[in-house]
Scaffold this motif. Structure first.
Motif, short mmCIF file in Angstrom:
data_model
loop_
_atom_site.label_atom_id
_atom_site.label_comp_id
_atom_site.label_asym_id
_atom_site.label_seq_id
_atom_site.Cartn_x
_atom_site.Cartn_y
_atom_site.Cartn_z
N ASP A 38 0.80 -1.22 0.00
CA ASP A 38 0.00 0.00 0.00
C ASP A 38 0.83 1.27 0.00
OD1 ASP A 38 -2.30 -1.51 -0.02
OD2 ASP A 38 -2.63 -1.36 2.15
N ARG A 39 1.94 1.26 0.72
CA ARG A 39 2.78 2.46 0.78
C ARG A 39 3.36 2.79 -0.59
NH1 ARG A 39 3.92 4.08 5.79
NH2 ARG A 39 5.85 5.10 5.13
N ILE B 116 2.14 1.90 -3.49
CA ILE B 116 1.04 2.31 -4.35
C ILE B 116 0.66 3.77 -4.09
CG2 ILE B 116 -1.41 1.94 -4.83
CD1 ILE B 116 -0.83 -1.08 -4.42
N ALA B 117 0.61 4.17 -2.82
CA ALA B 117 0.26 5.55 -2.49
C ALA B 117 1.29 6.53 -3.06
CB ALA B 117 0.14 5.72 -0.98
N LYS C 199 0.70 6.69 -6.84
CA LYS C 199 -0.50 7.48 -7.15
C LYS C 199 -0.22 8.97 -7.02
CE LYS C 199 -4.18 4.24 -5.94
NZ LYS C 199 -5.29 3.97 -5.00
N ALA C 200 0.49 9.35 -5.97
CA ALA C 200 0.84 10.76 -5.78
C ALA C 200 1.73 11.24 -6.92
CB ALA C 200 1.53 10.95 -4.43
N SER D 36 -0.42 11.75 -9.98
CA SER D 36 -1.24 12.96 -9.81
C SER D 36 -0.41 14.21 -10.08
CB SER D 36 -1.82 13.04 -8.39
OG SER D 36 -2.78 12.05 -8.19
N GLN E 150 -5.39 14.29 -1.50
CA GLN E 150 -5.57 12.94 -2.02
C GLN E 150 -4.71 11.89 -1.32
OE1 GLN E 150 -4.79 13.16 -6.22
NE2 GLN E 150 -6.72 14.16 -6.67
N SER E 151 -3.76 12.32 -0.52
CA SER E 151 -2.81 11.39 0.08
C SER E 151 -3.26 10.90 1.44
CB SER E 151 -1.44 12.08 0.24
OG SER E 151 -0.94 12.43 -1.01
N PRO E 152 -2.87 9.67 1.79
CA PRO E 152 -3.17 9.17 3.14
C PRO E 152 -2.42 10.00 4.19
CG PRO E 152 -1.75 7.62 1.96
CD PRO E 152 -2.12 8.69 0.99
N LEU F 137 1.41 10.00 4.48
CA LEU F 137 2.17 10.54 3.36
C LEU F 137 2.16 12.08 3.34
CD1 LEU F 137 3.80 10.00 0.81
CD2 LEU F 137 1.65 9.63 -0.42
N GLN F 138 1.24 12.70 4.02
CA GLN F 138 1.10 14.16 3.96
C GLN F 138 2.34 14.93 4.43
OE1 GLN F 138 -2.66 14.85 5.86
NE2 GLN F 138 -3.79 13.95 4.14
#
Length: 88
Positions: free
Chosen positions: A26-27, A29-30, A33-34, A37, A52-54, A57-58
């Motif tokens: 998941d990490r 993938i996040a 995705k970022a 984007s 959009q980030s978990p 990740l912010q």
């Protein structure tokens, strides 16, 4: 020395590099995705990526988007990859 604010493309590349440092999951993938984007956006992506980030990740997104040059962005990525752990 490059003092121009990093482009979305440079930010995307930074996120892709950090994703490569993560094991599958998941990490990773996040981060990917970022990166996509950032790459796809025609405007500055600071707020978009944060929204959009978990939550984990912010802070990383804030650190990377706060870099004042591509050189600083590259240095941040190298420092983060050197830690081998993005979970700070």
């Amino acid at each position: 020395m490059n003092t121009q604010r990093p482009s979305n493309g440079a930010l995307a590349e930074a996120l892709f590099s950090l994703a490569d440092s993560e094991p599958p999951g998941d990490r990773r993938i996040a981060l990917l995705k970022a990166g996509y984007s950032a790459f796809d956006s025609p405007d500055r992506v600071d707020r978009l990526l944060l929204e959009q980030s978990p939550p984990w990740l912010q802070p990383l997104i804030s650190q990377l988007t706060g870099c004042h040059s591509e050189d600083a962005l590259q240095a941040a990525v190298q420092r983060l990859q050197g830690d081998g752990d993005l979970r700070r």
